[in-house]
Design an enzyme around this catalytic site. Sequence first.
Site, short mmCIF file in Angstrom:
data_model
loop_
_atom_site.label_atom_id
_atom_site.label_comp_id
_atom_site.label_asym_id
_atom_site.label_seq_id
_atom_site.Cartn_x
_atom_site.Cartn_y
_atom_site.Cartn_z
NE ARG A 11 -3.89 -2.11 -0.05
CZ ARG A 11 -3.80 -3.37 -0.48
NH1 ARG A 11 -2.67 -3.81 -1.02
NH2 ARG A 11 -4.83 -4.19 -0.35
NE ARG A 51 3.34 11.06 28.60
CZ ARG A 51 3.43 10.64 29.86
NH1 ARG A 51 2.40 10.13 30.46
NH2 ARG A 51 4.57 10.72 30.51
CB CYS A 66 4.87 14.60 30.76
SG CYS A 66 5.10 14.95 29.01
CB CYS A 94 24.80 25.11 12.42
SG CYS A 94 23.80 26.60 12.42
ZN LIG Z 1 22.59 26.58 14.37
#
Ligand SMILES: [Zn+2]
Length: 253
Positions: free
Chosen positions: A12, A71, A186, A246
């Site tokens: 599918r 959950r 939580c 980054c």
């Molecule tokens: Zn970054």
Amino acid sequence: MLSDQQLLRYSRQIMLPEVEIEGQEAWLNSRVLVVGLGGLGSPAAIYLASAGVGHLVLVDDDHVDLTNLQRQIVHTTERVGESKVASAAQTLGALNPEIRIDQIDRRLGGEALVEQVSRADLVVDCSDNFTTRFALNRACVATGTPLVSGAAIRFDGQISVFDPRVEEAPCYQCLYREGEDENLSCAESGVFAPLVGIIGSMQAAEALKVLAGVGEPLVGRLLLLDGKRMEWRALKLRRDPACPVCSAPRPNQ
Ligand SMILES: [Zn+2]
């Protein structure tokens, strides 16, 4: 080559023109690191396993608790007290015995974390704390590994994809400064059961899309869900030129 059984099991999704045999083979040949087998990790891992991601590495240092079962649908009442990775592996293995499932029942950090991330084709962050989220993000940027990030608390959820292979794409830390955010859990705040199902299922969807090159993943976009109004907000994300993770010069670049 897919076996006849595999052609049936995955028929599918193979019939989707965006997937076909090549997409299915990409999933079967993928190794995905799932960090956290709680509310988000349960649906995420279930869909990754059922769709035929060939190698799942499950990481969680926690044990199944009665308060989780509202959950965390990969676990069951009779497995209260068992390690979450062992409990999840049992459910996933019953669902799809063809795939390989590795269990890591401790919190990964330092070199062990970077090692696992570097061996993965993609990381799904289903953790519940900022220490892990920042560490995973650093490891993903350092190794050029795509990261599908989700979070959910009370009635609010969010999801985004951080892909260091995409030029100018932001990373998780472009959004959040380390130490800036309080650690909401939580246990202290509560969480609406289907909310983690929604966000965790979307994490699986984004992971499968990235692995097979289907559609447009949520790179550079953050989706925020207000579960009480059931309303989504989309924010465009930009790389922070001052991001310590980054934007710092990376080795081999
Ligand atoms: Zn970054």
